[in-house]
Design a protein around this motif. Structure first.
Motif: not given
Ligand SMILES: Cc1ncc(COP(=O)(O)O)c(C=O)c1O
Length: 417
Positions: A100, A118, A120-121, A255, A263-264, A290, A295
């Protein structure tokens, strides 16, 4: 026990057999949606097999074709083996890993910002940035004002709804209107905008918005979800291209799920903004970090993009080619500023039918209907990808045009649904 509740051991909970009237209003809502052509259904993607997929995908957001790049998938697999399938907790408890931190440093450096965080979305990143950057009334003596473009993504809209601040929704891509709204709130405003609007694929006037913000002492928050990997020098994004990256009054969100194929989500900005988010953003503090695999995948994708900056230019060329072919054949489409090509459909029902016709002919395209479109006008949405060949682009455009002609949509802006 609340009214209408069932006990955990009742037959209804165990078998679902007992009919309750509690959610009957859902049936009426479903009927209204069906009549308006607005029911949405899930359609799992076909299993990937060897060779060229049976259906050509112009619906997803894998702009650079990196989600299945071998370096990216290998990095994700290695990270899962090393760190586990999930991050195991909030970033502030057990959910932060070296991956991360490396991703935050790499993205901040690539996009030209001091620091990054960072999430999670991208949705969670936007909720965080909007809610945490409106000045609180207890400090500023009055509520702050969020000035939001009417075409903004749902996550920015929801951030405005959740924030403890006033809200002004201004006409699309109108810096003068934003300036007028800010004038009554000197030093307490935040302008919130997509860089590239997800429905029509047009770009926001970032430089003019920044001028208005500076005139009124306001911050500028740009959601660069569709700009990263597509716009700017080597795909550094629309904020970088506008010369605003790293400015003390500008914050950007991106994003990891579009051009980076993972993703993240990420907030990029001055270090003091990032430190503020770590201590205050609810979607950071109360959300599981995430997954390490995502990552690592994003880091690997960023490395590919650095090495192969031509991918960004190729997406833009594909989008331009699609647009030229569609409009040349008589369809109405917005000139794309990035990867999204938006084609007008006569009605919500017609859009769904048109999308199904394209699928039957081997081309998957997106379909935007109310309430996803602010103006109530339905569209097919084609996304350009760097890894499409010229022959695939020609086939995709030919299919969209051919199905439109067969349905009688060509040159009819509003046909019966
Ligand atoms: C403009 C914009 N912002 C934010 C998001 C949300 O990003 P994510 O899918 O990572 O939650 C999207 C994605 O659909 C988007 O199009």
């Amino acid at each position: 026990m609340p009214h209408n509740a069932v006990s955990p051991s009742s037959p209804a909970t165990r078998t679902g057999a007992t009919r309750s009237t509690t959610f009957d209003w859902l049936d009426e809502q479903h009927r209204l949606r069906r009549e308006a052509g607005l029911v949405r259904t899930l359609r799992p993607r076909p299993e990937p097999g060897a060779g060229e997929p049976a259906v050509l995908d112009l619906a997803g957001n894998d702009y650079l074709g990196l989600s299945r790049h071998p370096e990216v998938t290998r990095a994700a697999a290695d990270a899962a083996h090393r760190w586990g399938a999930g991050s195991t907790g909030s970033r502030l408890v057990s959910g932060s890993t070296a991956l991360h931190t490396r991703l935050e440093e790499a993205l901040a450096e690539f996009c030209g910002f001091e620091a990054a965080l960072v999430f999670s979305s991208g949705y969670a990143a936007n909720l965080a940035a909007v809610t945490a950057l409106a000045p609180p009334p207890e400090l500023s003596g009055a509520r702050g004002l969020l000035v939001s473009d009417e075409g903004n993504h749902a996550s920015l809209i929801d951030g405005c709804r959740l924030a403890r601040a006033g809200r002004a929704v201004v006409p699309h891509a109108d810096p003068e209107a934003a300036g007028k709204a800010l004038a009554a709130h000197p030093g307490r405003g935040l302008v919130v905008t997509d860089s590239v609007f997800s429905v029509d694929g047009d770009a926001a006037p970032l430089a003019a918005l920044a001028r208005q913000c500076r005139r009124h002492g306001a911050g500028l928050l740009v959601d660069d979800a569709h700009g990263l990997g597509v716009l700017g020098d080597g795909g550094r994004g629309a904020v970088h291209a506008a010369g605003l990256a790293g400015a003390p009054d500008v914050v950007s969100t991106v994003t990891l799920s579009k051009s980076l194929g993972a993703q993240g989500g990420v907030v990029l900005g001055p270090a003091r903004v990032i430190a503020h988010l770590v201590s205050s953003a609810r979607t950071f503090i109360f959300d599981t970090g995430l997954a390490p695999a995502a990552a690592a995948a994003a880091l690997a994708a960023l490395e590919v993009l650095r090495r192969e900056p031509g991918r960004a230019a190729r997406v833009r060329a594909v989008a331009g080619d699609l647009h030229a072919r569609l409009t040349g054949a008589g369809l109405t489409a917005v000139r794309p500023d990035a990867a999204v090509v938006s084609v007008r459909a006569p009605s919500p029902r017609a859009a769904v039918r048109w999308q199904a016709d394209c699928r039957a002919a081997g081309i998957e395209v997106g379909c935007f209907r109310p309430p996803s479109v602010p103006d109530g006008v339905s569209r097919l949405r084609l996304t350009a990808r760097a890894d499409l060949t010229d022959a695939q682009v020609e086939r995709a455009a030919g299919t969209v045009v051919g199905t439109a002609a067969a349905e009688g949509f060509l040159n009819s802006r509003r046909a019966p649904g």
